[in-house]
Design a protein around this motif. Structure first.
Motif, short mmCIF file in Angstrom:
data_model
loop_
_atom_site.label_atom_id
_atom_site.label_comp_id
_atom_site.label_asym_id
_atom_site.label_seq_id
_atom_site.Cartn_x
_atom_site.Cartn_y
_atom_site.Cartn_z
N SER A 100 0.83 -1.21 0.00
CA SER A 100 0.00 0.00 0.00
C SER A 100 0.86 1.25 0.00
N SER A 101 1.97 1.21 0.71
CA SER A 101 2.84 2.38 0.74
C SER A 101 3.36 2.69 -0.66
N TYR A 102 3.72 1.67 -1.42
CA TYR A 102 4.18 1.89 -2.79
C TYR A 102 3.06 2.47 -3.65
N MET A 103 1.85 1.95 -3.47
CA MET A 103 0.70 2.48 -4.22
C MET A 103 0.50 3.96 -3.91
N PHE A 104 0.57 4.33 -2.64
CA PHE A 104 0.39 5.75 -2.27
C PHE A 104 1.48 6.61 -2.87
N TRP A 105 2.73 6.16 -2.82
CA TRP A 105 3.83 6.95 -3.37
C TRP A 105 3.73 7.11 -4.88
N GLN A 106 3.21 6.08 -5.56
CA GLN A 106 3.03 6.17 -7.00
C GLN A 106 1.82 7.01 -7.37
N GLY A 107 0.89 7.14 -6.44
CA GLY A 107 -0.32 7.91 -6.72
C GLY A 107 -1.23 7.23 -7.74
N SER A 108 -1.18 5.91 -7.78
CA SER A 108 -1.94 5.16 -8.76
C SER A 108 -2.96 4.26 -8.07
N PRO A 109 -4.21 4.69 -8.00
CA PRO A 109 -5.22 3.90 -7.30
C PRO A 109 -5.47 2.53 -7.91
N LEU A 110 -5.17 2.33 -9.19
CA LEU A 110 -5.38 1.02 -9.81
C LEU A 110 -4.44 -0.05 -9.26
N MET A 111 -3.38 0.38 -8.60
CA MET A 111 -2.46 -0.59 -7.99
C MET A 111 -3.14 -1.37 -6.87
N VAL A 112 -4.28 -0.90 -6.42
CA VAL A 112 -5.02 -1.65 -5.41
C VAL A 112 -5.41 -3.02 -5.95
N LEU A 113 -5.49 -3.16 -7.27
CA LEU A 113 -5.80 -4.47 -7.88
C LEU A 113 -4.68 -5.48 -7.61
N TYR A 114 -3.44 -5.01 -7.65
CA TYR A 114 -2.32 -5.89 -7.32
C TYR A 114 -2.41 -6.33 -5.86
N ILE A 115 -2.74 -5.38 -4.99
CA ILE A 115 -2.84 -5.69 -3.56
C ILE A 115 -3.98 -6.67 -3.32
#
Length: 153
Positions: A100-115
């Motif tokens: 989640s920290s990486y997703m926040f730093w990237q600013g890409s909400p679609l990364m939640v799919l990876y999580i």
């Protein structure tokens, strides 16, 4: 698909998920600017996630049982105190917070799919088989623990 149970170590799954997130970071839509709030949220997730991972391993070492998730039948003790009194899977929760920290730093909400994929795979092929084995090994004590402490949080 049962052949995947307990086959991929969670740390390796975490590394593969980070690699996939990193590889696709340029392709996924992201906010134009990661503001102070997302940056702070990323750091908070990173610190708390790292702390959960360290405390999870440390508690296993203190109780002289194996932190190796590949063979839960080797567990000599059912650890239910410390961080394990709040969540049954602090190391895995720590991995989710680190992702989640990486997703926040990237600013890409679609990364939640990876999580979400990480959580689903880990739950199905690691946690459920672990819990089945620990249930056989520790019986009623484990059942009482699962009734008292949530799997994730």
């Amino acid at each position: 698909m049962d052949s995947l149970e307990l086959k991929i170590p969670p740390a390796l799954l975490f590394i593969l998920t980070v690699a996939a997130m990193w590889a696709s970071a340029e392709c996924l839509p992201a906010f134009d600017s990661v503001g102070w709030f997302l940056c702070a949220l990323g750091w908070l997730s990173f610190v708390v996630g790292g702390l959960f991972c360290v405390l999870g391993v440390l508690w296993f070492v203190i109780h002289q049982t194996t932190p190796d998730p590949r063979d839960p039948s080797q567990s000599s003790t059912l650890v239910t105190s410390g961080i394990y009194s709040k969540t049954r899977n602090p190391m895995y929760l720590g991995f989710v917070l680190l992702l989640s920290s990486y997703m926040f730093w990237q600013g890409s909400p679609l990364m939640v799919l990876y999580i979400a994929a990480f959580v689903c795979f880990l739950t199905r092929y690691q946690i459920i088989p672990e819990e089945r084995i620990l249930g056989y090994r520790f019986g009623q004590t484990f059942q009482e623990y699962t009734n008292r402490v949530p799997r994730w949080w």
